[in-house]
Each structure stands twice: as C-alpha cells, then as structure tokens.
Design a protein around this motif. Structure first.
Motif, short mmCIF file in Angstrom:
data_model
loop_
_atom_site.label_atom_id
_atom_site.label_comp_id
_atom_site.label_asym_id
_atom_site.label_seq_id
_atom_site.Cartn_x
_atom_site.Cartn_y
_atom_site.Cartn_z
N PRO A 132 0.84 -1.21 0.00
CA PRO A 132 0.00 0.00 0.00
C PRO A 132 0.88 1.25 0.00
CG PRO A 132 -0.03 -1.06 2.15
CD PRO A 132 0.70 -1.99 1.22
N PRO A 133 0.35 2.35 -0.52
CA PRO A 133 1.14 3.59 -0.59
C PRO A 133 1.65 4.08 0.76
CG PRO A 133 -0.89 3.81 -1.85
CD PRO A 133 -0.96 2.50 -1.13
N GLU A 134 0.93 3.77 1.82
CA GLU A 134 1.35 4.23 3.15
C GLU A 134 2.72 3.68 3.54
OE1 GLU A 134 -1.78 2.36 2.96
OE2 GLU A 134 -2.65 4.25 2.32
N THR A 135 3.11 2.59 2.91
CA THR A 135 4.42 1.99 3.20
C THR A 135 5.55 2.96 2.91
OG1 THR A 135 3.50 -0.14 2.57
CG2 THR A 135 5.89 -0.01 2.70
N PHE A 136 5.34 3.84 1.93
CA PHE A 136 6.40 4.74 1.50
C PHE A 136 6.13 6.20 1.90
CE2 PHE A 136 5.91 1.23 -1.48
CZ PHE A 136 7.14 0.62 -1.32
N ASP A 137 5.19 6.42 2.78
CA ASP A 137 4.82 7.78 3.16
C ASP A 137 5.49 8.12 4.50
OD1 ASP A 137 3.66 10.23 3.12
OD2 ASP A 137 1.63 9.53 3.53
N PHE A 138 6.58 8.89 4.43
CA PHE A 138 7.34 9.24 5.62
C PHE A 138 7.14 10.70 6.03
CE2 PHE A 138 9.91 6.45 2.87
CZ PHE A 138 9.70 5.28 3.57
N ILE A 139 6.62 11.49 5.13
CA ILE A 139 6.52 12.92 5.39
C ILE A 139 5.61 13.24 6.59
CG2 ILE A 139 5.78 15.13 4.43
CD1 ILE A 139 6.90 14.16 1.75
N PRO A 140 4.43 12.64 6.71
CA PRO A 140 3.60 12.96 7.88
C PRO A 140 4.30 12.62 9.20
CG PRO A 140 2.27 11.86 6.24
CD PRO A 140 3.69 11.78 5.78
N ASN A 141 4.98 11.48 9.23
CA ASN A 141 5.68 11.10 10.46
C ASN A 141 6.80 12.09 10.78
OD1 ASN A 141 4.95 8.37 8.88
ND2 ASN A 141 4.57 8.14 11.06
N THR A 142 7.54 12.47 9.76
CA THR A 142 8.63 13.42 9.95
C THR A 142 8.08 14.78 10.36
OG1 THR A 142 9.86 12.24 8.24
CG2 THR A 142 10.68 14.40 8.86
N HIS A 143 6.98 15.18 9.74
CA HIS A 143 6.35 16.47 10.08
C HIS A 143 5.91 16.47 11.54
CE1 HIS A 143 2.97 19.41 10.09
NE2 HIS A 143 3.87 20.12 9.43
N ASP A 144 5.26 15.40 11.96
CA ASP A 144 4.83 15.32 13.37
C ASP A 144 6.02 15.38 14.32
OD1 ASP A 144 2.17 15.19 12.70
OD2 ASP A 144 2.03 13.00 12.88
N LEU A 145 7.09 14.70 13.95
CA LEU A 145 8.29 14.70 14.80
C LEU A 145 8.84 16.12 14.92
CD1 LEU A 145 10.53 13.07 16.29
CD2 LEU A 145 11.71 13.01 14.10
N LEU A 146 8.92 16.83 13.81
CA LEU A 146 9.45 18.20 13.85
C LEU A 146 8.52 19.15 14.62
CD1 LEU A 146 10.82 18.47 10.21
CD2 LEU A 146 12.13 18.17 12.34
N LEU A 147 7.21 18.97 14.45
CA LEU A 147 6.27 19.81 15.19
C LEU A 147 6.39 19.60 16.69
CD1 LEU A 147 2.95 19.73 13.13
CD2 LEU A 147 4.54 21.64 13.43
N ARG A 148 6.68 18.39 17.07
CA ARG A 148 6.81 18.09 18.50
C ARG A 148 8.07 18.71 19.09
NH1 ARG A 148 6.09 11.94 19.46
NH2 ARG A 148 6.24 12.65 21.62
N LEU A 149 9.00 19.11 18.24
CA LEU A 149 10.23 19.75 18.73
C LEU A 149 10.03 21.23 18.99
CD1 LEU A 149 12.93 18.07 16.49
CD2 LEU A 149 12.59 17.77 18.94
N LEU A 150 9.01 21.83 18.38
CA LEU A 150 8.75 23.25 18.59
C LEU A 150 8.23 23.48 20.01
CD1 LEU A 150 6.95 24.19 15.26
CD2 LEU A 150 9.27 24.78 15.96
N PRO A 151 8.62 24.60 20.60
CA PRO A 151 8.10 24.88 21.94
C PRO A 151 6.58 25.12 21.88
CG PRO A 151 9.56 26.63 21.21
CD PRO A 151 9.56 25.59 20.15
N PRO A 152 5.84 24.65 22.85
CA PRO A 152 4.39 24.84 22.84
C PRO A 152 4.03 26.31 23.07
CG PRO A 152 5.07 23.80 24.88
CD PRO A 152 6.30 23.91 24.00
N ASN A 153 2.84 26.67 22.57
CA ASN A 153 2.26 28.01 22.79
C ASN A 153 3.14 29.15 22.27
OD1 ASN A 153 0.10 26.76 24.06
ND2 ASN A 153 1.14 26.84 26.05
N THR A 154 3.74 28.97 21.13
CA THR A 154 4.45 30.08 20.51
C THR A 154 3.74 30.42 19.22
OG1 THR A 154 5.94 28.66 19.25
CG2 THR A 154 6.69 29.32 21.44
N ALA A 155 3.94 31.63 18.76
CA ALA A 155 3.28 32.06 17.52
C ALA A 155 3.84 31.30 16.34
CB ALA A 155 3.49 33.56 17.32
N ALA A 156 5.07 30.82 16.45
CA ALA A 156 5.70 30.11 15.33
C ALA A 156 5.21 28.67 15.22
CB ALA A 156 7.21 30.12 15.49
#
Length: 132
Positions: A27-51
């Motif tokens: 299935p295509p999901e096997t090769f879909d890494f961008i959402p996982n990487t995006h979530d990982l990067l978002l979790r690195l941002l400090p919470p409650n900032t405008a950025a």
C-alpha cells in the motif's frame, strides 16, 4: 485447397487461459514518511508560541534528548520500505536492459502484425471469409 504455412522466425507460444498476474505492490502508506517526519518536527517546537502551528495529532512536545528514539521509528519504516523495493521483480535491471526488452517486444509485435497481414491476403482466407 490447403493453406501453405508462412515461414517466419516467430515461434508461437502456447495459448494461456489467463494473463499473468501483476506483482502485488504494498500500500502507498508503506512509503509515506513525510507525515511522520512532520509530526516529529512539530513536537520539537516549543508549545504556545506564535511560530508553532497547531498540530493535528495531539502528541505531547518532544524533548531533544528523545528525538533519536522517536526518529528510529521513521528509520525502521524506511528500512522496511527499502527491503520491499529490493524484493520487487526486476528491480536490479538497468534502464538500458528494460529499453532493450521493450525494443525486442516491439519488433516481435511488428513481425506478428506482418504475418497476420500476409495471412489476410491469402486467397484461401479471403474466399473462406467471403463464403460464410
């Protein structure tokens, strides 16, 4: 009147009852890494900032020390996808080899059409088709 066979380099293949089945692809999901990487990067941002944009996944913020452990899930997914790709048929063939096969198949089709055209032109075949 007997039909005279036309000599040609085409060797007929035995008729097959069904076409060969295409390889099954993951299935295509096997090769879909961008959402996982995006979530990982978002979790690195400090919470409650405008950025920091609002996350669609309600995952807690990630500490820099935990990044490697979380990123290993993505690396494992990539390794599994590579293994699946390596197991696909003819994956090791070069583009040149594939182009040569396409040319050979096109030549075979051309010869088969030529033979069929000559068969249509035979008087016996025309007579048989006209007398149906």
């Amino acid at each position: 009147m007997a039909l005279v066979p036309i000599a040609d380099s085409i060797t007929p293949s035995p008729p097959s009852l069904s076409a060969p089945s295409p390889p099954s692809f993951p299935p295509p999901e096997t090769f879909d890494f961008i959402p996982n990487t995006h979530d990982l990067l978002l979790r690195l941002l400090p919470p409650n900032t405008a950025a920091s944009p609002p996350t669609q996944s309600n995952l807690p913020p990630l500490e820099p020390k935990d990044v490697d452990a979380e990123a290993s899930r993505i690396r494992i997914k990539i390794q599994k996808a590579r293994a699946i790709l390596n197991d696909l048929p003819d994956i090791s063939r070069s583009i040149e080899q594939q182009e040569e096969e396409v040319k050979a198949l096109e030549e075979k089709i051309r010869r088969q059409r030529e033979v069929l055209g000559r068969i249509r032109e035979l008087k016996v075949v025309k007579d048989a088709a006209g007398g149906r």
